[in-house]
Design a protein around this motif. Structure first.
Motif, PDB file in Angstrom:
ATOM      1  N   ASN A 190      -3.962   9.416   6.707  1.00 65.35           N
ATOM      2  CA  ASN A 190      -4.513   8.733   7.774  1.00 65.35           C
ATOM      3  C   ASN A 190      -4.306   9.431   9.045  1.00 65.35           C
ATOM      4  OD1 ASN A 190      -2.063   7.506   7.263  1.00 65.35           O
ATOM      5  ND2 ASN A 190      -2.522   5.672   8.645  1.00 65.35           N
ATOM      6  N   GLU A 249       9.277  -0.746  16.142  1.00 68.98           N
ATOM      7  CA  GLU A 249       8.608  -1.261  15.048  1.00 68.98           C
ATOM      8  C   GLU A 249       9.565  -1.492  13.935  1.00 68.98           C
ATOM      9  OE1 GLU A 249       5.519   1.140  14.034  1.00 68.98           O
ATOM     10  OE2 GLU A 249       6.872   2.869  13.440  1.00 68.98           O
ATOM     11  N   GLN A 304      -1.398  -1.859   2.263  1.00 71.19           N
ATOM     12  CA  GLN A 304      -2.841  -1.546   3.149  1.00 71.19           C
ATOM     13  C   GLN A 304      -3.235  -2.747   3.791  1.00 71.19           C
ATOM     14  OE1 GLN A 304      -5.611  -0.093  -0.231  1.00 71.19           O
ATOM     15  NE2 GLN A 304      -4.430   1.906  -0.261  1.00 71.19           N
ATOM     16  N   PHE A 338      -1.114  -4.799   5.048  1.00 73.58           N
ATOM     17  CA  PHE A 338      -0.325  -5.159   6.210  1.00 73.58           C
ATOM     18  C   PHE A 338      -0.693  -3.829   6.894  1.00 73.58           C
ATOM     19  CE2 PHE A 338       1.119  -8.322   3.551  1.00 73.58           C
ATOM     20  CZ  PHE A 338       1.907  -9.314   4.392  1.00 73.58           C
ATOM     21  N   GLY A 339      -1.396  -3.014   6.884  1.00 69.66           N
ATOM     22  CA  GLY A 339      -1.880  -2.142   7.680  1.00 69.66           C
ATOM     23  C   GLY A 339      -1.219  -0.576   7.507  1.00 69.66           C
ATOM     24  N   VAL A 364       4.715   0.716   5.451  1.00 68.30           N
ATOM     25  CA  VAL A 364       4.119  -0.228   6.340  1.00 68.30           C
ATOM     26  C   VAL A 364       5.107  -0.222   7.413  1.00 68.30           C
ATOM     27  CG1 VAL A 364       4.533  -2.199   5.273  1.00 68.30           C
ATOM     28  CG2 VAL A 364       2.500  -2.269   6.876  1.00 68.30           C
TER      29      VAL A 364
END
Length: 311
Positions: A85, A261, A278, A280-281, A291
Motif C-alpha cells: 500500500n 502509534e 486489514q 484494523f487498517g 497493523v
C-alpha cells in the motif's frame, strides 16, 4: 498482471531509475531493492540507478541508501519493491517520476503503479526479482553482490526456509544464487548478530510474554520498557519471533509503543490472520501481518479479535 517483459522494456527505456521500498525495511525489502539496482547496473552500466529511503542500522550489511535530488525524478522511472500500500512507501517522492512500477508479493492493497506486478505465490519480492532475471535469460549477469542481496531477502522472508511460503521454486532460486560462491554462512551470521545489550531485552520478552491456554500469545512493549533497556522501537521489533518456539503456540502479536502509534506485528502457525489486520487498517500475508493502533485499549480490541480466530 503485467509481465516481466513489460518491466524490462521500461527499464530499457529510461536512463534514470529510482528504486523505493517500504518504511521499517526488512531483509526482503532491502534485498529486492538493492538486488534489483545491482542487476540493472550490471545489465546497463551506462544507466543511473538509485536506491532511496531511510537507512536501517540493524541491516547495514545491505549498504547505505542514496541521496537523490528532487530534479532527478522529472524524467525517471520509479520502481517500488515489496510494498502493498502506498502510505507505507519510504520517501513520498515515489509518485514524482515519469513512470511508476510496483513489484510485490503481498496480497494487493493499492495498485498504485502504472504497471503492477504482484505474485503472492512467491516467498518474497527478492524471489520475484530472481524470477525476472531468469525469465530474461540474464542469469550470467548475477554477481556476488546481486546474489548476496537476493539470497538474504529470500532467507529473511522464509524464516531461513522454515515458513510454509518456501516452495521448490524458492529452493531452486536459492541454490542458483549460492552458485555464485557467496559466503552465505558469514552473511547469515551478520544478519542474525545482535548487540550485547539487546540480549537483556530478549530476556525480558521471554519472561514477560502472556500465553493463553488456547495458543494465543501477546507481548506488550511500552515506552517505559524501551527506556529501561535503552532500546529503540525498531530494534525491539527484531524480537517478534522470540516466542515462536513455544509449544502449542498458534497466534501471537508483538506490540511496541513507537510514540505516535503502537506498532503490532502479528504472526500465526497455519491460521489466516491478515483479515484481522486489514479490519484494523493494516495488512500483510496470511500468516505474517502488521497493523498500527493508537492506544493500548485499541490493542486489546485487536488481541480479542485475534483470539476469536482460535474459537
Amino acid at each position: 498482471m503485467n509481465t516481466f517483459e513489460d518491466i524490462q522494456l521500461k527499464i530499457k527505456e529510461y536512463q534514470t531509475i529510482i528504486i523505493h521500498r517500504h518504511v521499517r525495511p526488512d531483509p526482503d525489502a532491502l534485498g529486492s531493492q538493492t538486488g534489483l539496482q545491482k542487476y540493472i547496473q550490471a545489465k546497463y552500466p551506462e544507466k543511473h540507478v538509485y536506491c532511496v529511503g531511510s537507512d536501517e542500522p540493524t541491516l547495514s550489511l545491505f549498504g547505505k541508501m542514496d541521496s537523490v535530488d528532487d530534479t532527478l525524478y522529472e524524467n525517471a522511472l520509479v520502481i517500488v519493491c515489496d510494498t502493498a500500500n502506498a502510505p507505507r512507501i519510504d520517501d513520498h517522492r515515489y509518485d514524482k517520476g515519469n513512470y511508476l512500477i510496483k513489484i510485490d508479493h503481498h496480497p494487493p492493497v493499492d495498485n498504485y503503479g502504472m504497471l503492477n506486478y504482484v505474485d503472492t505465490s512467491s516467498s518474497s519480492t527478492s524471489e520475484i526479482i530472481f524470477s525476472m532475471i531468469h525469465a530474461a535469460q540474464d542469469e550470467q549477469l548475477i554477481n556476488k553482490a546481486i546474489a548476496s542481496a537476493l539470497y538474504l531477502g529470500i532467507v529473511g522472508d522464509t524464516g531461513r526456509f522454515l515458513f510454509n511460503n518456501t516452495t521448490p521454486h524458492t529452493m531452486n532460486a536459492a541454490a542458483t544464487l549460492l552458485e555464485q560462491d557467496i559466503d552465505h554462512h558469514d552473511l547469515l551470521n551478520k544478519m542474525a548478530e545482535k548487540e550485547p545489550y539487546l540480549l537483556a531485552f530478549q530476556g525480558y520478552v521471554l519472561q514477560n510474554f502472556q500465553l493463553d491456554e488456547d495458543g494465543f500469545c501477546k507481548v506488550q512493549i511500552t515506552n517505559d520498557i524501551l527506556k529501561t533497556y535503552q532500546i529503540p522501537p525498531n530494534e525491539a521489533s527484531l524480537f517478534v519471533n522470540a516466542v515462536a518456539e513455544i509449544k502449542g503456540l498458534r497466534i501471537w502479536v508483538f506490540a511496541v509503543d513507537e510514540g505516535t502509534e503502537i506498532r503490532c506485528r502479528i504472526r500465526s502457525k497455519g491460521i489466516v490472520i491478515n483479515d484481522v489486520a486489514q479490519a484494523f487498517g493494516g495488512g500483510g500475508h496470511p500468516n505474517a501481518s502488521g497493523v498500527s493502533v493508537d492506544s493500548w485499549d485499541a490493542f486489546e480490541s485487536l488481541a480479542q479479535a485475534l483470539k476469536e480466530k482460535l474459537s
